[in-house]
Enzyme design. Structure first.
Site, PDB file in Angstrom:
ATOM      1  N   ASP A  67       0.823  -1.215   0.000  1.00  0.00           N
ATOM      2  CA  ASP A  67       0.000   0.000   0.000  1.00  0.00           C
ATOM      3  C   ASP A  67       0.856   1.263   0.000  1.00  0.00           C
ATOM      4  O   ASP A  67       2.073   1.203   0.183  1.00  0.00           O
ATOM      5  CB  ASP A  67      -0.962  -0.009   1.200  1.00  0.00           C
ATOM      6  N   ASN A 136      -7.420  -2.981  14.211  1.00  0.00           N
ATOM      7  CA  ASN A 136      -8.826  -3.204  13.858  1.00  0.00           C
ATOM      8  C   ASN A 136      -9.003  -4.361  12.876  1.00  0.00           C
ATOM      9  O   ASN A 136     -10.096  -4.563  12.349  1.00  0.00           O
ATOM     10  CB  ASN A 136      -9.449  -1.918  13.303  1.00  0.00           C
ATOM     11  N   HIS A 138      -7.334  -4.777   9.959  1.00  0.00           N
ATOM     12  CA  HIS A 138      -7.089  -4.528   8.533  1.00  0.00           C
ATOM     13  C   HIS A 138      -5.810  -5.215   8.067  1.00  0.00           C
ATOM     14  O   HIS A 138      -4.874  -5.388   8.850  1.00  0.00           O
ATOM     15  CB  HIS A 138      -7.086  -3.033   8.185  1.00  0.00           C
TER      16      HIS A 138
HETATM   17  C1  GLP Z   1      -0.328  -0.112   8.389  1.00  0.00           C
HETATM   18  C2  GLP Z   1      -0.109  -0.912   7.120  1.00  0.00           C
HETATM   19  C3  GLP Z   1      -0.405  -2.361   7.336  1.00  0.00           C
HETATM   20  C4  GLP Z   1       0.297  -2.862   8.588  1.00  0.00           C
HETATM   21  C5  GLP Z   1      -0.198  -2.092   9.769  1.00  0.00           C
HETATM   22  C6  GLP Z   1       0.389  -2.568  11.090  1.00  0.00           C
HETATM   23  O1  GLP Z   1      -1.659   0.176   8.598  1.00  0.00           O
HETATM   24  N1  GLP Z   1      -0.904  -0.442   6.038  1.00  0.00           N
HETATM   25  O2  GLP Z   1       0.022  -3.087   6.217  1.00  0.00           O
HETATM   26  O3  GLP Z   1       0.035  -4.216   8.764  1.00  0.00           O
HETATM   27  O4  GLP Z   1       0.178  -0.755   9.553  1.00  0.00           O
HETATM   28  O5  GLP Z   1       1.477  -1.790  11.456  1.00  0.00           O
HETATM   29  P1  GLP Z   1       2.329  -1.987  12.753  1.00  0.00           P
HETATM   30  O6  GLP Z   1       3.199  -3.148  12.484  1.00  0.00           O
HETATM   31  O7  GLP Z   1       3.101  -0.694  12.857  1.00  0.00           O
HETATM   32  O8  GLP Z   1       1.405  -2.183  13.875  1.00  0.00           O
END
Ligand code: GLP
Length: 263
Positions: A67, A136, A138
Protein backbone atom coordinates in the site's frame (compact mmCIF):
# COMPACT_ATOMS: atom_id res chain seq x y z
CA UNK A 1 -2.59 -22.72 9.12
CA UNK A 2 0.64 -22.90 11.09
CA UNK A 3 0.96 -20.95 14.30
CA UNK A 4 4.27 -20.05 15.90
CA UNK A 5 4.28 -18.35 19.29
CA UNK A 6 7.60 -16.71 20.11
CA UNK A 7 9.04 -15.41 23.39
CA UNK A 8 10.52 -12.21 22.05
CA UNK A 9 10.20 -9.76 19.18
CA UNK A 10 13.66 -10.79 17.98
CA UNK A 11 12.66 -14.43 17.91
CA UNK A 12 9.54 -13.63 15.89
CA UNK A 13 11.53 -11.48 13.47
CA UNK A 14 14.17 -14.18 13.01
CA UNK A 15 11.52 -16.85 12.48
CA UNK A 16 9.91 -14.69 9.79
CA UNK A 17 13.22 -13.86 8.14
CA UNK A 18 14.07 -17.57 8.14
CA UNK A 19 10.90 -18.28 6.13
CA UNK A 20 11.92 -15.61 3.60
CA UNK A 21 15.40 -17.12 3.31
CA UNK A 22 13.88 -20.57 2.80
CA UNK A 23 11.62 -19.13 0.08
CA UNK A 24 14.64 -17.58 -1.68
CA UNK A 25 16.56 -20.81 -1.44
CA UNK A 26 13.69 -22.70 -3.09
CA UNK A 27 13.05 -19.98 -5.68
CA UNK A 28 15.74 -17.28 -5.99
CA UNK A 29 13.55 -15.24 -8.35
CA UNK A 30 10.65 -15.04 -5.91
CA UNK A 31 8.09 -12.27 -5.91
CA UNK A 32 7.86 -10.99 -2.32
CA UNK A 33 4.85 -9.02 -1.13
CA UNK A 34 5.98 -6.63 1.60
CA UNK A 35 4.36 -4.60 4.39
CA UNK A 36 5.39 -1.46 6.25
CA UNK A 37 4.98 -0.63 9.95
CA UNK A 38 6.71 -1.27 13.26
CA UNK A 39 6.33 -5.02 12.94
CA UNK A 40 8.00 -4.94 9.55
CA UNK A 41 10.89 -2.96 11.02
CA UNK A 42 12.00 -5.90 13.15
CA UNK A 43 11.68 -8.29 10.22
CA UNK A 44 13.70 -6.05 7.89
CA UNK A 45 16.43 -5.70 10.52
CA UNK A 46 16.65 -9.47 10.58
CA UNK A 47 16.70 -9.74 6.79
CA UNK A 48 19.39 -7.06 6.46
CA UNK A 49 21.48 -8.93 9.03
CA UNK A 50 21.09 -12.20 7.13
CA UNK A 51 21.94 -10.46 3.86
CA UNK A 52 25.11 -8.97 5.38
CA UNK A 53 26.02 -12.40 6.67
CA UNK A 54 25.79 -13.70 3.09
CA UNK A 55 22.70 -15.77 3.82
CA UNK A 56 20.02 -13.90 1.88
CA UNK A 57 20.47 -13.03 -1.78
CA UNK A 58 17.87 -10.69 -3.29
CA UNK A 59 19.55 -10.27 -6.69
CA UNK A 60 16.74 -12.03 -8.55
CA UNK A 61 13.87 -11.06 -6.28
CA UNK A 62 11.01 -8.78 -7.25
CA UNK A 63 9.15 -6.90 -4.51
CA UNK A 64 5.63 -5.51 -4.48
CA UNK A 65 4.45 -3.42 -1.53
CA UNK A 66 0.98 -3.64 -0.11
CA UNK A 67 0.00 0.00 0.00
CA UNK A 68 0.88 3.68 -0.17
CA UNK A 69 -0.62 6.95 1.05
CA UNK A 70 -2.42 9.11 -1.49
CA UNK A 71 -0.70 12.44 -2.05
CA UNK A 72 2.83 11.55 -0.91
CA UNK A 73 5.56 11.28 -3.53
CA UNK A 74 8.06 8.42 -3.59
CA UNK A 75 10.89 10.61 -2.24
CA UNK A 76 8.84 11.78 0.76
CA UNK A 77 10.45 10.06 3.78
CA UNK A 78 6.99 9.71 5.36
CA UNK A 79 5.75 7.64 2.42
CA UNK A 80 5.77 3.86 2.58
CA UNK A 81 8.21 3.95 -0.32
CA UNK A 82 10.49 6.12 1.82
CA UNK A 83 10.13 3.67 4.72
CA UNK A 84 11.07 0.73 2.52
CA UNK A 85 14.11 2.52 1.05
CA UNK A 86 15.39 3.42 4.52
CA UNK A 87 14.64 0.14 6.25
CA UNK A 88 15.29 -2.47 3.57
CA UNK A 89 15.98 -1.67 -0.06
CA UNK A 90 19.15 0.39 0.39
CA UNK A 91 20.64 -2.31 2.61
CA UNK A 92 20.10 -5.33 0.35
CA UNK A 93 20.93 -6.24 -3.25
CA UNK A 94 17.48 -6.09 -4.83
CA UNK A 95 17.84 -4.40 -8.24
CA UNK A 96 16.10 -0.99 -8.32
CA UNK A 97 13.96 -1.99 -11.29
CA UNK A 98 12.71 -5.05 -9.39
CA UNK A 99 11.07 -2.85 -6.74
CA UNK A 100 7.39 -2.28 -7.56
CA UNK A 101 5.33 0.27 -5.72
CA UNK A 102 2.00 1.99 -5.89
CA UNK A 103 2.49 5.67 -6.68
CA UNK A 104 0.20 7.67 -4.40
CA UNK A 105 1.08 10.92 -6.08
CA UNK A 106 -0.71 10.46 -9.39
CA UNK A 107 -3.77 12.25 -10.70
CA UNK A 108 -5.49 9.11 -11.98
CA UNK A 109 -5.39 6.70 -9.01
CA UNK A 110 -7.78 4.26 -10.66
CA UNK A 111 -5.38 3.82 -13.52
CA UNK A 112 -2.48 3.49 -11.08
CA UNK A 113 -4.30 0.69 -9.23
CA UNK A 114 -4.96 -1.13 -12.52
CA UNK A 115 -1.29 -0.71 -13.51
CA UNK A 116 -0.20 -2.25 -10.20
CA UNK A 117 -2.52 -5.24 -10.59
CA UNK A 118 -1.02 -5.82 -14.05
CA UNK A 119 2.53 -5.58 -12.67
CA UNK A 120 1.72 -8.34 -10.18
CA UNK A 121 -0.01 -10.48 -12.83
CA UNK A 122 2.90 -10.02 -15.26
CA UNK A 123 5.32 -11.15 -12.55
CA UNK A 124 3.27 -14.34 -12.26
CA UNK A 125 1.70 -13.45 -8.91
CA UNK A 126 3.12 -13.14 -5.41
CA UNK A 127 5.07 -16.12 -4.09
CA UNK A 128 5.33 -15.05 -0.46
CA UNK A 129 3.26 -12.27 1.08
CA UNK A 130 4.44 -10.90 4.42
CA UNK A 131 1.64 -9.24 6.34
CA UNK A 132 1.23 -7.16 9.44
CA UNK A 133 -2.21 -6.48 10.80
CA UNK A 134 -3.91 -3.35 12.04
CA UNK A 135 -5.42 -3.32 15.53
CA UNK A 136 -8.83 -3.20 13.86
CA UNK A 137 -8.03 -6.27 11.76
CA UNK A 138 -7.09 -4.53 8.53
CA UNK A 139 -4.56 -6.11 6.19
CA UNK A 140 -2.76 -3.84 3.76
CA UNK A 141 -5.20 -0.96 4.01
CA UNK A 142 -8.30 -3.11 3.60
CA UNK A 143 -10.26 -1.52 6.41
CA UNK A 144 -13.22 -3.19 8.16
CA UNK A 145 -16.28 -2.45 6.02
CA UNK A 146 -19.58 -3.85 4.84
CA UNK A 147 -17.97 -4.78 1.53
CA UNK A 148 -14.32 -5.48 0.88
CA UNK A 149 -12.58 -4.76 -2.40
CA UNK A 150 -11.04 -7.58 -4.40
CA UNK A 151 -8.38 -5.70 -6.29
CA UNK A 152 -6.01 -2.79 -5.75
CA UNK A 153 -8.08 0.27 -4.95
CA UNK A 154 -8.26 3.68 -3.34
CA UNK A 155 -9.42 3.59 0.26
CA UNK A 156 -10.50 6.09 2.91
CA UNK A 157 -8.56 5.43 6.11
CA UNK A 158 -10.25 5.14 9.46
CA UNK A 159 -9.29 7.52 12.20
CA UNK A 160 -7.78 4.75 14.34
CA UNK A 161 -5.62 3.67 11.40
CA UNK A 162 -4.44 7.24 10.83
CA UNK A 163 -3.64 7.48 14.55
CA UNK A 164 -1.63 4.26 14.40
CA UNK A 165 0.27 5.58 11.39
CA UNK A 166 1.03 9.03 12.84
CA UNK A 167 4.63 8.20 13.89
CA UNK A 168 6.38 9.46 10.74
CA UNK A 169 4.16 12.56 10.82
CA UNK A 170 5.60 13.61 14.21
CA UNK A 171 2.50 12.19 15.84
CA UNK A 172 0.18 14.72 14.17
CA UNK A 173 -2.84 12.68 13.11
CA UNK A 174 -4.17 15.60 11.06
CA UNK A 175 -1.08 15.36 8.85
CA UNK A 176 -1.61 11.66 8.07
CA UNK A 177 -3.22 11.34 4.64
CA UNK A 178 -6.90 10.50 4.73
CA UNK A 179 -6.66 8.11 1.80
CA UNK A 180 -4.38 5.40 0.53
CA UNK A 181 -4.00 2.95 -2.33
CA UNK A 182 -3.97 -0.69 -1.26
CA UNK A 183 -3.82 -4.16 -2.69
CA UNK A 184 -7.26 -5.72 -2.46
CA UNK A 185 -8.29 -8.84 -0.60
CA UNK A 186 -7.95 -11.05 -3.68
CA UNK A 187 -4.59 -9.50 -4.57
CA UNK A 188 -3.36 -10.61 -1.15
CA UNK A 189 -5.18 -13.94 -0.92
CA UNK A 190 -3.92 -15.04 -4.34
CA UNK A 191 -0.35 -15.12 -2.97
CA UNK A 192 1.01 -18.67 -3.00
CA UNK A 193 1.86 -18.40 0.69
CA UNK A 194 1.29 -15.82 3.40
CA UNK A 195 3.12 -15.07 6.64
CA UNK A 196 1.23 -12.90 9.11
CA UNK A 197 3.30 -11.37 11.90
CA UNK A 198 1.74 -9.65 14.91
CA UNK A 199 3.44 -8.40 18.06
CA UNK A 200 2.07 -6.96 21.26
CA UNK A 201 -1.19 -7.13 23.18
CA UNK A 202 -2.93 -4.53 21.01
CA UNK A 203 -2.92 -7.10 18.19
CA UNK A 204 -4.37 -9.96 20.26
CA UNK A 205 -8.00 -9.53 19.04
CA UNK A 206 -6.88 -9.29 15.41
CA UNK A 207 -4.72 -12.42 15.79
CA UNK A 208 -7.66 -14.32 17.25
CA UNK A 209 -9.72 -13.36 14.17
CA UNK A 210 -6.95 -14.50 11.87
CA UNK A 211 -6.79 -17.95 13.43
CA UNK A 212 -10.38 -18.90 14.22
CA UNK A 213 -13.93 -17.70 14.62
CA UNK A 214 -16.30 -15.95 12.27
CA UNK A 215 -15.04 -14.85 8.86
CA UNK A 216 -16.36 -11.35 8.45
CA UNK A 217 -15.72 -8.17 6.49
CA UNK A 218 -15.61 -6.47 9.92
CA UNK A 219 -12.28 -8.21 10.38
CA UNK A 220 -10.55 -8.43 7.01
CA UNK A 221 -7.75 -10.50 8.55
CA UNK A 222 -10.28 -13.28 9.25
CA UNK A 223 -10.25 -14.13 5.52
CA UNK A 224 -6.78 -15.61 5.99
CA UNK A 225 -8.59 -18.63 7.45
CA UNK A 226 -9.61 -19.47 3.87
CA UNK A 227 -6.05 -19.54 2.53
CA UNK A 228 -4.32 -22.93 2.29
CA UNK A 229 -0.78 -21.79 3.16
CA UNK A 230 -0.70 -19.30 6.00
CA UNK A 231 1.84 -19.10 8.81
CA UNK A 232 0.99 -16.86 11.77
CA UNK A 233 3.98 -15.72 13.84
CA UNK A 234 3.20 -13.93 17.08
CA UNK A 235 4.71 -13.09 20.42
CA UNK A 236 3.02 -14.22 23.63
CA UNK A 237 1.18 -10.93 24.11
CA UNK A 238 -0.36 -11.10 20.64
CA UNK A 239 -1.34 -14.74 21.29
CA UNK A 240 -3.27 -13.84 24.44
CA UNK A 241 -6.77 -14.12 22.92
CA UNK A 242 -6.20 -17.37 21.04
CA UNK A 243 -8.44 -20.27 22.00
CA UNK A 244 -6.49 -22.54 24.30
CA UNK A 245 -6.64 -25.46 21.84
CA UNK A 246 -4.81 -23.46 19.22
CA UNK A 247 -2.03 -22.35 21.50
CA UNK A 248 -1.60 -25.90 22.81
CA UNK A 249 -1.79 -27.72 19.51
CA UNK A 250 0.99 -25.53 18.15
CA UNK A 251 3.91 -25.97 20.52
CA UNK A 252 6.30 -23.06 20.65
CA UNK A 253 9.46 -23.46 18.61
CA UNK A 254 12.59 -21.60 19.52
CA UNK A 255 14.50 -19.74 16.84
CA UNK A 256 17.98 -21.19 16.74
CA UNK A 257 19.73 -17.85 16.57
CA UNK A 258 19.30 -14.31 17.78
CA UNK A 259 18.56 -11.31 15.64
CA UNK A 260 21.65 -9.87 13.96
CA UNK A 261 22.19 -6.20 14.79
CA UNK A 262 22.19 -3.48 12.15
CA UNK A 263 25.59 -1.74 12.08
C1 GLP B 1 -0.33 -0.11 8.39
C2 GLP B 1 -0.11 -0.91 7.12
C3 GLP B 1 -0.40 -2.36 7.34
C4 GLP B 1 0.30 -2.86 8.59
C5 GLP B 1 -0.20 -2.09 9.77
C6 GLP B 1 0.39 -2.57 11.09
O1 GLP B 1 -1.66 0.18 8.60
N1 GLP B 1 -0.90 -0.44 6.04
O2 GLP B 1 0.02 -3.09 6.22
O3 GLP B 1 0.03 -4.22 8.76
O4 GLP B 1 0.18 -0.75 9.55
O5 GLP B 1 1.48 -1.79 11.46
P1 GLP B 1 2.33 -1.99 12.75
O6 GLP B 1 3.20 -3.15 12.48
O7 GLP B 1 3.10 -0.69 12.86
O8 GLP B 1 1.41 -2.18 13.87
Amino acid sequence: MKLQICDTVNEAAMATAALVVEQLRNKPASVLGLPTGQTALAIYDALVGLHRAGRADFSQVHTVNLDEFVGLCATDPRSFRGFMEQQLFRHINVPADHVHFLDGDVRDTERECARFEKVIADLGGIDLQLLGVGRNGHIGFNEPARDLQLHTHRVRLRLETRRDNAGPFEGRVSDVPREALSMGMATILQAASIVLVALGSSKAPAVASAVSGRISTDKPVSFLQLHPRVTVIVDRAAAANLPRAHAESNPRRHASESLPRRK
